[in-house]
Design an enzyme around this catalytic site. Structure first.
Site, PDB file in Angstrom:
ATOM      1  N   ASP A   1     -24.982  49.524   1.820  1.00 52.39           N
ATOM      2  CA  ASP A   1     -25.408  50.356   2.942  1.00 52.39           C
ATOM      3  C   ASP A   1     -26.191  49.461   3.903  1.00 52.39           C
ATOM      4  O   ASP A   1     -27.290  48.997   3.594  1.00 52.39           O
ATOM      5  CB  ASP A   1     -26.289  51.488   2.425  1.00 52.39           C
ATOM      6  N   HIS A   2     -25.615  49.221   5.088  1.00 49.25           N
ATOM      7  CA  HIS A   2     -26.219  48.274   6.030  1.00 49.25           C
ATOM      8  C   HIS A   2     -27.478  48.815   6.703  1.00 49.25           C
ATOM      9  O   HIS A   2     -28.172  48.096   7.409  1.00 49.25           O
ATOM     10  CB  HIS A   2     -25.204  47.873   7.113  1.00 49.25           C
ATOM     11  N   ARG A   3     -27.805  50.079   6.463  1.00 47.33           N
ATOM     12  CA  ARG A   3     -29.003  50.641   7.075  1.00 47.33           C
ATOM     13  C   ARG A   3     -30.275  50.056   6.470  1.00 47.33           C
ATOM     14  O   ARG A   3     -31.314  50.026   7.133  1.00 47.33           O
ATOM     15  CB  ARG A   3     -29.001  52.166   6.944  1.00 47.33           C
ATOM     16  N   HIS A   4     -30.185  49.588   5.216  1.00 49.86           N
ATOM     17  CA  HIS A   4     -31.391  49.002   4.623  1.00 49.86           C
ATOM     18  C   HIS A   4     -31.119  47.741   3.799  1.00 49.86           C
ATOM     19  O   HIS A   4     -32.061  47.024   3.443  1.00 49.86           O
ATOM     20  CB  HIS A   4     -32.114  50.032   3.741  1.00 49.86           C
TER      21      HIS A   4
ATOM     22  N   PRO B   1     -22.660  53.269   7.438  1.00 49.42           N
ATOM     23  CA  PRO B   1     -22.218  51.923   7.840  1.00 49.42           C
ATOM     24  C   PRO B   1     -22.307  50.961   6.654  1.00 49.42           C
ATOM     25  O   PRO B   1     -23.394  50.623   6.198  1.00 49.42           O
ATOM     26  CB  PRO B   1     -23.197  51.541   8.948  1.00 49.42           C
TER      27      PRO B   1
END
Length: 582
Positions: A553-556, A383
């Site tokens: 990276d929207h995860r972090h 994502p």
């Protein structure tokens, strides 16, 4: 057979570190890894044996993952998979020993390799350490050598053809009399399997961040450690001989049993001086590397290979190098330049440039292009989002004019600015791992470079935040040159922690880059163009401005993280470019 482990469980290893010594049927070789992480498990202990291609240790990315591997974990990928022999449909001789040469893994993403050049011919004798062929992997061209003595009996994969990692590409016979029998037997008659060893090798890897990394193929020497065969080491201990006082006669200066016996019997031996003497001028860290033809030619000319500077891949000595050293003209001498036309002679008009014809039909991708495809597929499962900002470049352009004459490129300037900013925003320099965030201690800025024959590679400017601008400029020129020559080592294009893609030289107004694997962000840099802006005095004025876009990276990494990063980067470029010279 593993004779010695150089690391223990829990130890941190980096790409290029020597991790163990393997005793094969011909020589003792140091084994290195091109994967960074921590030793979580040792699957094969000292004194135990493992099949070629079997995993011998487990490496995890973080120290916290070590405990999770205890209790038995089967690695997903072995170091170099060796396929089963294919049955021969025709009756073939079975009373002959066949040595198979396999396609090695030259990088962590390599699945197959294309043979660019065979350096030996059918019938040629080869010895352990001789270069056999040049392989085009997904990132670079590398020389492949053998650790077996023999005669080349058959070439199974020709120049320009592709073979999967672990597939046999050639057959060796143990004697000249057996060449025809081995060629007739083919892979089905194989009695010995030997994986070809690349001059710089890397293990296969799995896409999963938590997957254990296997060990790489053997390397020739290890710095900072006495090179000694296991038997010689045991013999020296039993006879009370100090190994540090011996100079080995084996490959790469390795101390052999004969050296220990000579010292024990009182035979004069060479004693290592207190300060190591300088090596011959043209001996690399891999030792003297020469093609079989060059070795034969040097022997007939009476020239020592150590005195010859090699011009081949990785400094390999070629026959032409030997001829030049002998004061003779090389066989491939360049044609003399055409004489300049006299003043009276009429000057012919230059012919019109030929119109390039477009390829027709389906054109196969090269290895590097296939690697790009795999990386893009990885990005589809992540994502991501983008954040853009316009940055005034007037100060940056002025600084570039001053440092350009000293060899600093705009790419080096951008890498330095990005590196300094990343040091203030460690989250932008980090990568997502399963249920965690991997923070990188070094700021390594990878710069995307388009290859002339298709594909993309990302040479890395290491510690861009700490290196001075002029050193970065020199490093960048060297990296780009060797990237085009396909001579980068895996450590020079796989260790980036943040990537920059600059298309400003093509005049693009803005673009978005796709996130590379195992990183958290990539920045796209567009062209700097004149733009009308409202100045602080209330008047309209013209400035040069570029648009930069960060894909994250929207995860972090969250939107505010990217915005703050761009804010600080703009402040350096617009108001504090002199800090880049510190």
């Amino acid at each position: 057979k593993i004779s010695q482990w150089l690391v223990g469980v829990g130890d941190k290893v980096e790409a290029g570190d020597m991790v163990l010594v393997v005793e094969s049927d011909k020589a003792d070789m140091d084994v290195e890894t091109y994967e960074e992480g921590f030793i979580a498990q040792i699957l094969v202990q000292e004194g135990e044996s493992a099949a070629v291609g079997a995993a011998v240790a487990v490496v995890v990315e973080t120290e916290d993952e070590i405990e999770g591997t205890q209790g038995g974990v089967t690695p997903i990928v072995a170091a170099t998979p060796v396929p089963a022999a294919v049955p021969s449909s025709a009756a073939a001789p079975t009373d002959v020993d066949v040595i198979e040469v396999f396609m090695p893994a030259l990088s962590s993403t390599m699945k197959e390799g294309k043979i660019s050049q065979w350096l030996v011919n059918i019938g040629d004798k080869v010895e352990a350490g001789d270069m056999l062929l040049v392989v085009e992997s997904d990132k670079a061209d590398m020389d492949v050598e053998t650790y077996e003595d023999g005669y080349l009996a058959a070439i199974l994969t020709g120049e320009g053809e592709v073979a999967a990692v672990g597939a046999p590409v050639a057959l060796l016979a143990k004697s000249a009399d057996e060449i025809e029998k081995v060629a007739a037997a083919g892979p089905a008659g194989s009695a010995t399997s030997v994986a070809a060893a690349p001059a710089v090798a890397a293990p296969e890897a799995t896409p999963s961040p938590a997957a254990p990394a296997p060990m790489a193929a053997p390397a020739a020497t290890a710095e900072g450690r006495i090179l000694v065969s296991p038997f010689a080491k045991t013999l020296a201990e039993s006879k009370g001989i100090d190994l540090s006082l011996l100079v080995g006669s084996g490959p790469g200066g390795r101390i052999m049993a004969e050296d220990v016996e000579a010292a024990a019997s009182g035979t004069p031996v060479s004693v290592a001086p207190a300060a190591a003497a300088a090596p011959p001028a043209f001996v690399s860290s891999l030792g003297v590397v020469a093609t079989p033809a060059a070795k034969k030619l040097a022997k007939t000319k009476g020239i020592k290979l150590e005195t010859i500077k090699g011009t081949g891949n990785f400094g390999r000595i070629t026959p032409d190098d030997v001829l030049i050293a002998a004061g003779e003209a090389p066989s491939k001498a360049s044609p003399p330049p055409a004489p300049a036309p006299s003043a009276a002679a009429p000057v012919k008009a230059a012919p019109a440039p030929a119109i390039a014809t477009a390829p027709a039909g389906v054109v196969p991708m090269n290895a590097m292009q296939k690697a790009v495809v795999n990386n893009m597929a990885w990005a589809n499962d992540v994502p991501t989002y983008t954040v853009s900002r316009g940055i005034v470049t007037d100060e940056l352009d002025a600084l570039y004019k001053k440092v350009k004459e000293k060899g600093v490129t705009m790419s080096a300037l951008l890498a330095k600015a990005v590196g300094v900013t990343l040091a203030k925003h460690p989250i932008m320099n980090a990568a997502y791992v399963q249920d965690g965030i991997k923070y990188n201690s070094d700021v390594n800025v990878a710069m995307a470079v388009a290859m002339p024959d298709g594909g993309l590679i990302t040479p890395v400017l290491k510690q861009a935040d700490k290196e001075d601008l002029y050193s970065l400029g020199r490093s960048w020129k060297d990296l780009v040159k060797r990237a085009f020559d396909k001579k980068l080592s895996p450590d020079e294009f796989t260790t980036g922690t943040f990537t920059v893609s600059n298309l400003g030289m093509f005049g693009v107004s803005s673009f978005v880059s796709i996130l590379p694997p195992n990183t958290g962000a990539i920045m796209a840099v567009a062209a700097s163009t004149p733009t009308a802006v409202l100045q602080k005095n209330g008047m309209m004025g013209m400035v040069k401005m570029m648009t930069v876009t960060v894909t994250c990276d929207h995860r972090h990494i969250y939107g505010a993280d990217a915005a703050k990063f761009l804010q600080d980067l703009a402040d350096i470029i617009e108001n504090d470019t002199q800090s880049l010279l510190l």
